[in-house]
Design a protein around this motif. Structure first.
Motif, PDB file in Angstrom:
ATOM      1  N   SER A  20      22.255  40.282 -43.280  1.00 15.02           N
ATOM      2  CA  SER A  20      23.026  40.439 -44.517  1.00 15.02           C
ATOM      3  C   SER A  20      23.949  39.248 -44.761  1.00 15.02           C
ATOM      4  O   SER A  20      24.086  38.788 -45.889  1.00 15.02           O
ATOM      5  N   LEU A  21      24.587  38.753 -43.701  1.00 14.53           N
ATOM      6  CA  LEU A  21      25.457  37.588 -43.856  1.00 14.53           C
ATOM      7  C   LEU A  21      24.662  36.348 -44.240  1.00 14.53           C
ATOM      8  O   LEU A  21      25.113  35.535 -45.046  1.00 14.53           O
ATOM      9  N   SER A  22      23.487  36.205 -43.680  1.00 12.58           N
ATOM     10  CA  SER A  22      22.621  35.086 -44.047  1.00 12.58           C
ATOM     11  C   SER A  22      22.211  35.189 -45.519  1.00 12.58           C
ATOM     12  O   SER A  22      22.219  34.195 -46.252  1.00 12.58           O
ATOM     13  N   ALA A  23      21.867  36.394 -45.948  1.00  8.59           N
ATOM     14  CA  ALA A  23      21.496  36.624 -47.351  1.00  8.59           C
ATOM     15  C   ALA A  23      22.675  36.340 -48.272  1.00  8.59           C
ATOM     16  O   ALA A  23      22.506  35.768 -49.354  1.00  8.59           O
ATOM     17  N   LEU A  24      23.882  36.716 -47.855  1.00  5.47           N
ATOM     18  CA  LEU A  24      25.076  36.445 -48.655  1.00  5.47           C
ATOM     19  C   LEU A  24      25.279  34.942 -48.829  1.00  5.47           C
ATOM     20  O   LEU A  24      25.567  34.468 -49.924  1.00  5.47           O
ATOM     21  N   GLY A  25      25.088  34.196 -47.763  1.00  3.27           N
ATOM     22  CA  GLY A  25      25.181  32.741 -47.850  1.00  3.27           C
ATOM     23  C   GLY A  25      24.142  32.165 -48.799  1.00  3.27           C
ATOM     24  O   GLY A  25      24.434  31.256 -49.581  1.00  3.27           O
ATOM     25  N   SER A  26      22.929  32.709 -48.765  1.00  3.61           N
ATOM     26  CA  SER A  26      21.867  32.251 -49.665  1.00  3.61           C
ATOM     27  C   SER A  26      22.205  32.543 -51.123  1.00  3.61           C
ATOM     28  O   SER A  26      21.945  31.729 -52.010  1.00  3.61           O
ATOM     29  N   VAL A  27      22.790  33.705 -51.379  1.00  2.00           N
ATOM     30  CA  VAL A  27      23.179  34.079 -52.741  1.00  2.00           C
ATOM     31  C   VAL A  27      24.271  33.138 -53.248  1.00  2.00           C
ATOM     32  O   VAL A  27      24.196  32.624 -54.370  1.00  2.00           O
ATOM     33  N   PHE A  28      25.301  32.905 -52.425  1.00  6.51           N
ATOM     34  CA  PHE A  28      26.360  31.984 -52.834  1.00  6.51           C
ATOM     35  C   PHE A  28      25.799  30.598 -53.119  1.00  6.51           C
ATOM     36  O   PHE A  28      26.175  29.952 -54.096  1.00  6.51           O
ATOM     37  N   ASN A  29      24.895  30.139 -52.292  1.00  7.32           N
ATOM     38  CA  ASN A  29      24.296  28.821 -52.490  1.00  7.32           C
ATOM     39  C   ASN A  29      23.489  28.775 -53.792  1.00  7.32           C
ATOM     40  O   ASN A  29      23.582  27.810 -54.555  1.00  7.32           O
ATOM     41  N   ALA A  30      22.708  29.812 -54.046  1.00  4.29           N
ATOM     42  CA  ALA A  30      21.908  29.862 -55.276  1.00  4.29           C
ATOM     43  C   ALA A  30      22.802  29.888 -56.512  1.00  4.29           C
ATOM     44  O   ALA A  30      22.513  29.230 -57.515  1.00  4.29           O
ATOM     45  N   LEU A  31      23.894  30.644 -56.453  1.00  3.21           N
ATOM     46  CA  LEU A  31      24.821  30.693 -57.586  1.00  3.21           C
ATOM     47  C   LEU A  31      25.511  29.346 -57.788  1.00  3.21           C
ATOM     48  O   LEU A  31      25.679  28.887 -58.920  1.00  3.21           O
ATOM     49  N   ALA A  32      25.896  28.711 -56.701  1.00  2.02           N
ATOM     50  CA  ALA A  32      26.606  27.435 -56.794  1.00  2.02           C
ATOM     51  C   ALA A  32      25.727  26.334 -57.357  1.00  2.02           C
ATOM     52  O   ALA A  32      26.203  25.486 -58.105  1.00  2.02           O
ATOM     53  N   THR A  33      24.452  26.355 -57.005  1.00  5.87           N
ATOM     54  CA  THR A  33      23.536  25.314 -57.477  1.00  5.87           C
ATOM     55  C   THR A  33      22.830  25.715 -58.770  1.00  5.87           C
ATOM     56  O   THR A  33      21.935  25.022 -59.232  1.00  5.87           O
ATOM     57  N   LYS A  34      23.242  26.872 -59.324  1.00  8.94           N
ATOM     58  CA  LYS A  34      22.718  27.368 -60.606  1.00  8.94           C
ATOM     59  C   LYS A  34      21.185  27.478 -60.611  1.00  8.94           C
ATOM     60  O   LYS A  34      20.516  27.108 -61.565  1.00  8.94           O
ATOM     61  N   GLN A  35      20.656  28.006 -59.513  1.00 12.72           N
ATOM     62  CA  GLN A  35      19.214  28.220 -59.419  1.00 12.72           C
ATOM     63  C   GLN A  35      18.786  29.342 -60.351  1.00 12.72           C
ATOM     64  O   GLN A  35      19.560  30.258 -60.636  1.00 12.72           O
ATOM     65  N   LYS A  36      17.549  29.271 -60.813  1.00 12.84           N
ATOM     66  CA  LYS A  36      17.035  30.304 -61.705  1.00 12.84           C
ATOM     67  C   LYS A  36      16.927  31.651 -60.999  1.00 12.84           C
ATOM     68  O   LYS A  36      17.194  32.691 -61.582  1.00 12.84           O
ATOM     69  N   HIS A  37      16.498  31.625 -59.742  1.00 10.74           N
ATOM     70  CA  HIS A  37      16.360  32.861 -58.984  1.00 10.74           C
ATOM     71  C   HIS A  37      17.480  32.965 -57.957  1.00 10.74           C
ATOM     72  O   HIS A  37      17.665  32.086 -57.140  1.00 10.74           O
ATOM     73  N   VAL A  38      18.222  34.051 -58.038  1.00 11.90           N
ATOM     74  CA  VAL A  38      19.275  34.336 -57.063  1.00 11.90           C
ATOM     75  C   VAL A  38      18.788  35.527 -56.236  1.00 11.90           C
ATOM     76  O   VAL A  38      18.509  36.588 -56.793  1.00 11.90           O
ATOM     77  N   PRO A  39      18.670  35.365 -54.914  1.00 13.76           N
ATOM     78  CA  PRO A  39      18.046  36.403 -54.070  1.00 13.76           C
ATOM     79  C   PRO A  39      18.956  37.596 -53.754  1.00 13.76           C
ATOM     80  O   PRO A  39      19.242  37.887 -52.599  1.00 13.76           O
ATOM     81  N   PHE A  40      19.383  38.310 -54.793  1.00  9.55           N
ATOM     82  CA  PHE A  40      20.256  39.466 -54.594  1.00  9.55           C
ATOM     83  C   PHE A  40      19.561  40.584 -53.815  1.00  9.55           C
ATOM     84  O   PHE A  40      20.205  41.344 -53.110  1.00  9.55           O
TER      85      PHE A  40
END
Length: 99
Positions: A20-40
Motif C-alpha cells: 500500500s505504501l508503494s502504491a501511495l508513492g506511485s500515485v503521488f508520483n503520477a499526480l506530480a508528473t501529471k500522468q494520464k493514468h493515476v494508479p488509484f
C-alpha cells in the motif's frame, strides 16, 4: 520482515502495508508528473484516498524509531517522506456548499 520475525497473519499484514505504501508513492508520483493514468486502484489505501489526493488535501506524517537497530528503516522512511514532500499536488480549492 526479516527483523520483525513476522510469520503467518502478521507477515501477510506487513506485506500488504508495504504494498500500500508503494502504491501511495506511485500515485503521488503520477499526480506530480501529471500522468494520464493515476494508479488509484493498485491498493485499497489509494482507492479510498483518491478524492482527498485529487483535491490536494493531503498530509503525510512519517514515524521513526529512535533505536540504532532501526537506522536503515528510519532512513528509508525519511527518504519516502522527502520524496513526497517534494511533490506539489496543487493548491487546495475552497468548496462552499449551500445547505
Amino acid at each position: 520482515l526479516n527483523r520483525s520475525n513476522a510469520v503467518g497473519q502478521r507477515m501477510k499484514e506487513a506485506t500488504h502495508i508495504n504494498k500500500s505504501l508503494s502504491a501511495l508513492g506511485s500515485v503521488f508520483n503520477a499526480l506530480a508528473t501529471k500522468q494520464k493514468h493515476v494508479p488509484f486502484r493498485d491498493s485499497k489505501l489509494t482507492f479510498l484516498l483518491q478524492n482527498a489526493l485529487v483535491t490536494g488535501k493531503s498530509l503525510v506524517i512519517v514515524n521513526l524509531s529512535p533505536t540504532a537497530t532501526s537506522t536503515k528503516e528510519s532512513l528509508q522512511t525519511l527518504s519516502f517522506g522527502q520524496r513526497l514532500s517534494a511533490i506539489e499536488l496543487g493548491s487546495a480549492q475552497r468548496s462552499i456548499q449551500d445547505c
